[in-house]
Design an enzyme around this catalytic site. Structure first.
Site, PDB file in Angstrom:
ATOM      1  N   GLY A  16     -56.166  17.505  24.350  1.00 20.29           N
ATOM      2  CA  GLY A  16     -56.324  16.685  25.556  1.00 20.29           C
ATOM      3  C   GLY A  16     -56.392  17.565  26.794  1.00 20.29           C
ATOM      4  N   ARG A  77     -61.602  18.223  19.914  1.00 18.18           N
ATOM      5  CA  ARG A  77     -60.735  18.316  18.744  1.00 18.18           C
ATOM      6  C   ARG A  77     -61.620  18.749  17.585  1.00 18.18           C
ATOM      7  NH1 ARG A  77     -58.176  14.128  21.874  1.00 18.18           N
ATOM      8  NH2 ARG A  77     -56.114  14.893  22.411  1.00 18.18           N
ATOM      9  N   CYS A  78     -61.053  19.462  16.627  1.00 19.63           N
ATOM     10  CA  CYS A  78     -61.870  20.044  15.565  1.00 19.63           C
ATOM     11  C   CYS A  78     -61.090  20.053  14.246  1.00 19.63           C
ATOM     12  CB  CYS A  78     -62.237  21.483  15.971  1.00 19.63           C
ATOM     13  SG  CYS A  78     -63.138  22.390  14.707  1.00 19.63           S
ATOM     14  N   GLY A 107     -52.198  21.999  23.707  1.00 24.80           N
ATOM     15  CA  GLY A 107     -50.902  21.455  23.310  1.00 24.80           C
ATOM     16  C   GLY A 107     -50.434  22.022  21.973  1.00 24.80           C
ATOM     17  N   ASP A 108     -49.423  21.374  21.385  1.00 23.17           N
ATOM     18  CA  ASP A 108     -48.817  21.958  20.179  1.00 23.17           C
ATOM     19  C   ASP A 108     -49.787  22.037  18.994  1.00 23.17           C
ATOM     20  OD1 ASP A 108     -48.786  19.231  19.924  1.00 23.17           O
ATOM     21  OD2 ASP A 108     -46.670  19.080  19.370  1.00 23.17           O
ATOM     22  N   THR A 130     -50.677  20.493  28.668  1.00 24.95           N
ATOM     23  CA  THR A 130     -50.629  19.079  28.265  1.00 24.95           C
ATOM     24  C   THR A 130     -49.836  18.289  29.289  1.00 24.95           C
ATOM     25  OG1 THR A 130     -49.689  17.490  26.706  1.00 24.95           O
ATOM     26  CG2 THR A 130     -48.712  19.669  26.673  1.00 24.95           C
ATOM     27  N   ASP A 132     -48.173  15.806  28.667  1.00 23.11           N
ATOM     28  CA  ASP A 132     -47.040  15.149  28.008  1.00 23.11           C
ATOM     29  C   ASP A 132     -45.697  15.884  28.119  1.00 23.11           C
ATOM     30  OD1 ASP A 132     -48.500  12.977  27.199  1.00 23.11           O
ATOM     31  OD2 ASP A 132     -49.010  13.806  25.241  1.00 23.11           O
ATOM     32  N   ASP A 134     -44.480  17.975  26.165  1.00 18.84           N
ATOM     33  CA  ASP A 134     -43.807  17.823  24.870  1.00 18.84           C
ATOM     34  C   ASP A 134     -43.822  19.101  24.022  1.00 18.84           C
ATOM     35  OD1 ASP A 134     -46.508  17.792  24.390  1.00 18.84           O
ATOM     36  OD2 ASP A 134     -46.472  16.126  22.986  1.00 18.84           O
ATOM     37  N   MET A 174     -49.043   7.249  29.976  1.00 21.78           N
ATOM     38  CA  MET A 174     -49.359   8.017  28.763  1.00 21.78           C
ATOM     39  C   MET A 174     -48.117   8.654  28.147  1.00 21.78           C
ATOM     40  SD  MET A 174     -53.022   9.872  29.020  1.00 21.78           S
ATOM     41  CE  MET A 174     -54.409   9.056  28.222  1.00 21.78           C
ATOM     42  N   GLY A 175     -48.231   9.035  26.912  1.00 16.45           N
ATOM     43  CA  GLY A 175     -47.133   9.646  26.162  1.00 16.45           C
ATOM     44  C   GLY A 175     -47.021   8.990  24.810  1.00 16.45           C
ATOM     45  N   ARG A 176     -47.890   9.435  23.893  1.00 19.18           N
ATOM     46  CA  ARG A 176     -47.915   8.803  22.569  1.00 19.18           C
ATOM     47  C   ARG A 176     -46.616   9.078  21.819  1.00 19.18           C
ATOM     48  NH1 ARG A 176     -53.121  10.358  19.447  1.00 19.18           N
ATOM     49  NH2 ARG A 176     -54.086   9.193  21.113  1.00 19.18           N
ATOM     50  N   HIS A 225     -38.628  -8.515  42.661  1.00 12.92           N
ATOM     51  CA  HIS A 225     -39.604  -7.833  41.805  1.00 12.92           C
ATOM     52  C   HIS A 225     -38.882  -7.250  40.596  1.00 12.92           C
ATOM     53  CE1 HIS A 225     -38.029  -4.584  44.424  1.00 12.92           C
ATOM     54  NE2 HIS A 225     -37.901  -4.012  43.245  1.00 12.92           N
TER      55      HIS A 225
HETATM   56  P1  ADP Z   1     -53.067  19.248  21.396  1.00 16.18           P
HETATM   57  O1  ADP Z   1     -53.414  20.686  21.335  1.00 16.18           O
HETATM   58  O2  ADP Z   1     -53.235  18.672  22.767  1.00 16.18           O
HETATM   59  O3  ADP Z   1     -51.727  18.956  20.762  1.00 16.18           O
HETATM   60  P2  ADP Z   1     -54.385  18.218  18.994  1.00 16.18           P
HETATM   61  O4  ADP Z   1     -53.114  17.989  18.258  1.00 16.18           O
HETATM   62  O5  ADP Z   1     -55.443  17.184  18.913  1.00 16.18           O
HETATM   63  O6  ADP Z   1     -54.168  18.440  20.563  1.00 16.18           O
HETATM   64  O7  ADP Z   1     -54.967  19.606  18.475  1.00 16.18           O
HETATM   65  C1  ADP Z   1     -56.136  20.159  19.049  1.00 16.18           C
HETATM   66  C2  ADP Z   1     -56.873  20.942  18.015  1.00 16.18           C
HETATM   67  O8  ADP Z   1     -56.054  22.022  17.538  1.00 16.18           O
HETATM   68  C3  ADP Z   1     -57.241  20.168  16.743  1.00 16.18           C
HETATM   69  O9  ADP Z   1     -58.391  19.390  16.889  1.00 16.18           O
HETATM   70  C4  ADP Z   1     -57.463  21.293  15.762  1.00 16.18           C
HETATM   71  O10 ADP Z   1     -58.721  21.896  15.948  1.00 16.18           O
HETATM   72  C5  ADP Z   1     -56.375  22.291  16.187  1.00 16.18           C
HETATM   73  N1  ADP Z   1     -55.216  22.097  15.317  1.00 16.18           N
HETATM   74  C6  ADP Z   1     -54.322  21.077  15.340  1.00 16.18           C
HETATM   75  N2  ADP Z   1     -53.412  21.199  14.350  1.00 16.18           N
HETATM   76  C7  ADP Z   1     -53.748  22.318  13.663  1.00 16.18           C
HETATM   77  C8  ADP Z   1     -53.228  22.988  12.513  1.00 16.18           C
HETATM   78  N3  ADP Z   1     -52.149  22.520  11.863  1.00 16.18           N
HETATM   79  N4  ADP Z   1     -53.821  24.119  12.103  1.00 16.18           N
HETATM   80  C9  ADP Z   1     -54.905  24.603  12.748  1.00 16.18           C
HETATM   81  N5  ADP Z   1     -55.461  24.019  13.825  1.00 16.18           N
HETATM   82  C10 ADP Z   1     -54.903  22.894  14.284  1.00 16.18           C
HETATM   83  O1  F6P Z   2     -52.900  14.354  26.966  1.00 18.08           O
HETATM   84  C1  F6P Z   2     -51.871  13.789  26.206  1.00 18.08           C
HETATM   85  C2  F6P Z   2     -52.244  12.426  25.800  1.00 18.08           C
HETATM   86  O2  F6P Z   2     -52.535  11.787  26.978  1.00 18.08           O
HETATM   87  C3  F6P Z   2     -51.260  11.573  25.037  1.00 18.08           C
HETATM   88  O3  F6P Z   2     -50.227  11.029  25.770  1.00 18.08           O
HETATM   89  C4  F6P Z   2     -52.178  10.546  24.439  1.00 18.08           C
HETATM   90  O4  F6P Z   2     -51.644   9.891  23.361  1.00 18.08           O
HETATM   91  C5  F6P Z   2     -53.357  11.369  24.069  1.00 18.08           C
HETATM   92  O5  F6P Z   2     -53.392  12.442  24.991  1.00 18.08           O
HETATM   93  C6  F6P Z   2     -54.626  10.636  24.041  1.00 18.08           C
HETATM   94  O6  F6P Z   2     -55.710  11.507  24.039  1.00 18.08           O
HETATM   95  P1  F6P Z   2     -57.174  11.031  23.776  1.00 18.08           P
HETATM   96  O7  F6P Z   2     -57.318   9.739  24.462  1.00 18.08           O
HETATM   97  O8  F6P Z   2     -58.022  12.112  24.337  1.00 18.08           O
HETATM   98  O9  F6P Z   2     -57.311  10.922  22.294  1.00 18.08           O
END
Ligand code: ADP
Ligand code: F6P
Length: 329
Positions: A16, A77-78, A107-108, A130, A132, A134, A174-176, A225
């Protein structure tokens, strides 16, 4: 500073987007060039890496970006990158383009990918981007401050009209999986109720009953309110509004703020912290470090091993949560 241990670095944004990712990218480019390195931008996260969407970057390429939300490198995302084959291919593509050091801003999930690239021989540094907040090892993530301020302003506006109509309002932020945005916005706007995923046990009827009792108590005391800040991870804002209205007879409206929280011009704090983190990541690469997260902790920027940094349990501060509830009583 001695001779850098890397010659060509890459930078990508993944997952994100978050306001001030551009400030971090800009710092990677400008400090990288300042340290005598070549800098390449990888577009669209790991997707762009696998598709070899790689371009040389000069300071001019990041001009006029610090004040803009979004990411000039695009993000994606990939799923392919979650596989060992995808990760190996990503590292090979880096080597083919002479990239011996990489900065991953995300993010993580993105950090898991960074760890894999590091294992496949590419010195990789992760920068927390991020809204979030988080990521367990850091007290700051790029974009959180801007997102909270954006949501706070929106909630203030909703409160004006809600108070005029003596309505109850539910605003979903936001904040899943994380309630930091909700907690901060709730406290900053004086919300009567704050719902966060960390303390939600899935029992919606119980949550609604508590809100209904709180709302009726406040009305009896003359409050005109009632603002409920609800985190996306708890959700159900529209149906909650319907049930609160039918149980109390008090008009109740829900608003989901959604992606507006991810955009907009970053705050000064986000611009400055993101710039420092981007620069810090380059200097770690120059020192020959890999598999590290840049973090902000106890008032300082530092770095930590990726898995160690992600392993810590990130909890909402109980004291802060309790104070937020008491303030909105
Ligand atoms: P964020 O980085 O914001 O947490 P995502 O969890 O969607 O967002 O992860 C972003 C991208 O990081 C994924 O689309 C994927 O390409 C890569 N990724 C996520 N998890 C893994 C994993 N366990 N191993 C390798 N790449 C990952
Ligand atoms: O950027 C973090 C976040 O906003 C989360 O709180 C939310 O769940 C997620 O990204 C949604 O991302 P997208 O709409 O791009 O899938």
């Amino acid at each position: 500073m001695g001779t850098p241990k890397v010659k060509t670095i890459g930078v990508l944004t993944s997952g994100g987007d978050a306001p001030a990712m551009n400030a971090a990218t800009r710092a990677v480019v400008r400090i990288g060039l300042e340290r005598g390195l070549r800098v390449k931008g990888i577009k669209k996260g790991y997707n762009g890496l696998l598709n070899e969407e790689i371009v040389d970057l000069s300071p001019r390429d990041t001009a006029d970006s610090i004040s803009h939300g979004g990411t000039i490198l695009f993000t994606a995302r990939c799923d392919e990158f979650k596989t060992p084959e995808g990760q190996k291919q990503g590292a090979e593509i880096c080597k083919k383009h002479g990239i011996d050091g990489l900065v991953v801003i995300g993010g993580d999930g993105s950090f898991q990918g960074a760890k894999r690239l590091s294992e496949n021989g590419i010195n990789t540094i992760a920068v927390p981007g991020t809204i979030d907040l988080d990521i367990p090892c850091t007290e700051y993530t790029i974009g959180f401050d801007t997102a909270v301020n954006t949501a706070m302003e929106a909630i203030d506006k909703i409160r004006d009209t809600s108070t005029s109509h003596e309505r109850c309002s539910i605003v979903e932020v936001m904040g899943r999986n994380a309630g930091y945005i909700a907690l901060w916005c709730g406290m900053a706007t004086g919300a009567e109720d704050i719902l966060i995923p960390e303390s939600y046990d899935g029992n919606m009827p119980k949550v609604e009953q508590q809100i209904i009792e709180h709302l009726l108590r406040n009305r009896a005391l003359g409050k005109t309110h009632h603002m409920i800040v609800n985190a996306e991870g708890v959700g159900h804002s529209y149906s909650m509004a319907k049930r609160i209205e039918s149980a109390t007879g008090i008009e109740t409206r829900a608003t989901i703020l959604g992606h507006m929280q991810r955009g907009g011009s970053p705050t000064a704090k986000d611009r400055v912290y993101a710039s420092i983190m981007g620069a810090y990541a380059v200097d770690l690469l120059c020192e020959g470090k890999t598999n590290r997260i840049v973090r902000y902790k106890n008032g300082e920027f530092s770095d930590v091993d990726i898995m160690e940094g992600l392993a810590v349990e990130k909890k909402i501060d109980d004291y802060q949560l309790q104070i937020a509830h008491l303030l909105g009583k």
